[in-house]
Design a protein around this motif. Structure first.
Motif, mmCIF file in Angstrom:
data_model
loop_
_atom_site.group_PDB
_atom_site.id
_atom_site.type_symbol
_atom_site.label_atom_id
_atom_site.label_comp_id
_atom_site.label_asym_id
_atom_site.label_seq_id
_atom_site.Cartn_x
_atom_site.Cartn_y
_atom_site.Cartn_z
ATOM 1 N N ASP A 181 -11.971 28.103 -6.217
ATOM 2 C CA ASP A 181 -13.090 28.749 -5.518
ATOM 3 C C ASP A 181 -12.845 30.246 -5.322
ATOM 4 O O ASP A 181 -11.701 30.677 -5.154
ATOM 5 C CB ASP A 181 -13.315 28.096 -4.149
ATOM 6 C CG ASP A 181 -13.992 26.740 -4.274
ATOM 7 O OD1 ASP A 181 -14.337 26.343 -5.400
ATOM 8 O OD2 ASP A 181 -14.166 26.081 -3.228
ATOM 9 N N VAL A 182 -13.945 30.980 -5.292
ATOM 10 C CA VAL A 182 -13.859 32.436 -5.145
ATOM 11 C C VAL A 182 -13.049 32.826 -3.904
ATOM 12 O O VAL A 182 -12.221 33.738 -3.949
ATOM 13 C CB VAL A 182 -15.286 33.030 -5.071
ATOM 14 C CG1 VAL A 182 -15.243 34.507 -4.697
ATOM 15 C CG2 VAL A 182 -15.999 32.857 -6.411
ATOM 16 N N ASP A 183 -13.283 32.116 -2.793
ATOM 17 C CA ASP A 183 -12.565 32.490 -1.558
ATOM 18 C C ASP A 183 -11.056 32.274 -1.680
ATOM 19 O O ASP A 183 -10.291 32.816 -0.905
ATOM 20 C CB ASP A 183 -13.127 31.765 -0.320
ATOM 21 C CG ASP A 183 -13.250 30.250 -0.475
ATOM 22 O OD1 ASP A 183 -13.098 29.745 -1.602
ATOM 23 O OD2 ASP A 183 -13.516 29.583 0.536
ATOM 24 N N HIS A 236 -17.434 19.048 1.021
ATOM 25 C CA HIS A 236 -16.757 19.197 2.310
ATOM 26 C C HIS A 236 -17.276 18.159 3.288
ATOM 27 O O HIS A 236 -18.485 18.090 3.544
ATOM 28 C CB HIS A 236 -17.026 20.585 2.905
ATOM 29 C CG HIS A 236 -16.466 21.710 2.095
ATOM 30 N ND1 HIS A 236 -15.105 21.918 1.965
ATOM 31 C CD2 HIS A 236 -17.056 22.695 1.380
ATOM 32 C CE1 HIS A 236 -14.899 22.982 1.205
ATOM 33 N NE2 HIS A 236 -16.064 23.468 0.823
ATOM 34 N N LEU A 244 -17.887 26.168 -7.479
ATOM 35 C CA LEU A 244 -19.340 26.390 -7.551
ATOM 36 C C LEU A 244 -19.775 27.058 -8.866
ATOM 37 O O LEU A 244 -20.739 26.643 -9.498
ATOM 38 C CB LEU A 244 -19.734 27.265 -6.346
ATOM 39 C CG LEU A 244 -21.175 27.604 -6.106
ATOM 40 C CD1 LEU A 244 -22.005 26.337 -5.958
ATOM 41 C CD2 LEU A 244 -21.318 28.461 -4.844
ATOM 42 N N HIS A 298 -10.727 26.948 7.346
ATOM 43 C CA HIS A 298 -11.804 27.044 6.353
ATOM 44 C C HIS A 298 -13.123 26.655 7.030
ATOM 45 O O HIS A 298 -13.796 25.709 6.662
ATOM 46 C CB HIS A 298 -11.512 26.154 5.132
ATOM 47 C CG HIS A 298 -12.471 26.335 3.974
ATOM 48 N ND1 HIS A 298 -13.710 25.752 3.934
ATOM 49 C CD2 HIS A 298 -12.376 27.040 2.822
ATOM 50 C CE1 HIS A 298 -14.323 26.069 2.810
ATOM 51 N NE2 HIS A 298 -13.524 26.856 2.110
ATOM 52 N N MET A 358 -21.385 20.142 -1.140
ATOM 53 C CA MET A 358 -20.394 21.193 -1.389
ATOM 54 C C MET A 358 -18.971 20.635 -1.481
ATOM 55 O O MET A 358 -18.015 21.383 -1.656
ATOM 56 C CB MET A 358 -20.446 22.250 -0.274
ATOM 57 C CG MET A 358 -21.777 22.996 -0.210
ATOM 58 S SD MET A 358 -21.733 24.408 0.922
ATOM 59 C CE MET A 358 -21.465 23.599 2.486
ATOM 60 N N GLY A 364 -15.736 30.227 2.636
ATOM 61 C CA GLY A 364 -16.335 31.209 1.735
ATOM 62 C C GLY A 364 -17.456 31.980 2.437
ATOM 63 O O GLY A 364 -18.292 31.397 3.105
HETATM 64 C C1 MLT Z 1 -16.460 26.135 -0.908
HETATM 65 O O1 MLT Z 1 -15.464 26.030 -0.200
HETATM 66 O O2 MLT Z 1 -17.310 25.238 -0.978
HETATM 67 C C2 MLT Z 1 -16.614 27.355 -1.761
HETATM 68 O O3 MLT Z 1 -15.744 28.352 -1.308
HETATM 69 C C3 MLT Z 1 -18.017 27.801 -1.833
HETATM 70 C C4 MLT Z 1 -18.155 29.136 -2.509
HETATM 71 O O4 MLT Z 1 -17.614 29.328 -3.611
HETATM 72 O O5 MLT Z 1 -18.814 30.008 -1.941
#
Ligand code: MLT
Ligand code: MN
Ligand code: ZN
Length: 309
Positions: free
Chosen positions: A100-102, A250, A172, A275, A248, A21
């Motif tokens: 997620d946005v991405d 990850h 998020l 990613h 996050m 992201g």
């Molecule tokens: C993530 O992978 O943690 C998200 O894409 C974070 C985000 O939404 O910016």
């Protein structure tokens, strides 16, 4: 049908976007890696946000995740452009691995009434339904298909995919006061492709490698795995944020509890990080971290990378 000399069918994977992201460089970031991506793009190759395209015949394609840069990504890939008729797309399906946005924002750019199937778990479909802007994907064009965990779906004619839960967290923008990190359910999934016994996995977000996940990956031909951060406190140290990788959802690449260590003893033929966050020094081609990943047998994905496991 794409097949090798023995006649076996071959999966084709094209990395459309390899960054996490924010992309690389991120619009508002001046960390070392983002600066190099602007000034020395041969040392840090710019990257768009996380998405891959898959095909079995080279003619029909599915996208896994749909990044905000999808239009730009498609423009770079002739195979994904209209091949016939005034209105046509080789993209028949899109599967998203979380909300997620991405991974979902690009859907808004694919609203021009070309039919495709949108696959996600019921929970992620619920998230998309709760955001009415996604109604730009007209229901008579875009069929929303629920995917049950651990079931096989036909993503393309002749190409099945299995969706399975991996430890993750909710998107998020949906976080409340309590965040369940490392939860396994419908919010974060990995994808398994099995083409004539050759297995490829795409897991762009993962909080930890459980024994169950390690067992599943054993014997894989290729793994594309969460490469968000090199070390857990990397964003804090770079002065660009307060969040750790763990917070996050990850896991980091390096360290005793990192993914390289967790997967070191698992038999996987090709291991590839994808990613990748813009603060991650592994993105610097001549960095010590890149050398360490290389020596551990890990490749670093880049936009346009082709993988035929
Ligand atoms: C993530 O992978 O943690 C998200 O894409 C974070 C985000 O939404 O910016
Ligand atoms: Mn992400
Ligand atoms: Zn940065």
């Amino acid at each position: 049908m794409k097949s090798d000399a023995s006649g076996a069918r071959r999966l084709r994977v094209r990395v459309l976007g390899s960054a996490a992201g924010g992309g690389l460089p991120q619009w508002n970031c001046r960390c070392r890696v983002c600066r190099l991506a602007r000034t020395e793009p041969q040392r840090v190759v710019p990257r768009t946000q996380s998405s891959i395209a898959v095909s079995i015949d080279g003619e029909r394609w599915a996208l896994i995740n749909c990044a905000p840069e999808v239009l730009h990504q498609l423009q770079r890939e002739p195979a994904l452009q209209p091949g016939r008729d005034d209105r046509h797309t080789p993209i028949q399906s899109i599967l998203v691995t979380n909300g997620d946005v991405d991974h979902v924002a690009g859907l808004l750019s694919l609203r021009e009434r070309s039919p495709f199937r949108l696959h996600a778990t019921p929970e992620i479909h619920g998230v998309l339904r709760d955001n009415p802007i996604f109604n730009v994907l007209a229901p008579d064009c875009v069929e929303r298909c629920d995917v049950a965990l651990d079931s096989r779906i036909e993503l393309l004619p002749g190409l099945a995919a299995t969706v399975f839960a991996v430890p993750g967290k909710t998107a998020l923008y949906l976080e409340g006061d309590q965040v369940d990190i490392g939860a396994e359910g419908e919010s974060t999934v990995g994808i398994e492709f099995d083409v004539d016994g050759r297995r490829l996995y795409y897991i762009p977000g993962c909080a930890t490698v459980t024994p169950r996940l390690a067992a599943r990956l054993e014997g894989a031909a290729a793994l594309l795995f969460d490469g968000t951060l090199w070390r857990d406190d990397e964003m804090v140290r770079a002065g660009v944020g307060q969040k750790t990788g763990r917070r996050m959802g990850h896991m980091s690449m390096s360290g005793v509890d990192g993914s390289m260590a967790a997967l070191a003893e698992v038999g996987i033929k090709r291991r590839i990080f994808i990613h990748i966050n813009n603060t991650n020094p592994v993105l610097i081609e001549d960095s010590a971290e890149r050398r360490e990943a290389d020596s551990a047998g890990w490749e670093i994905a880049f936009d346009g990378m082709e993988i035929t496991p």
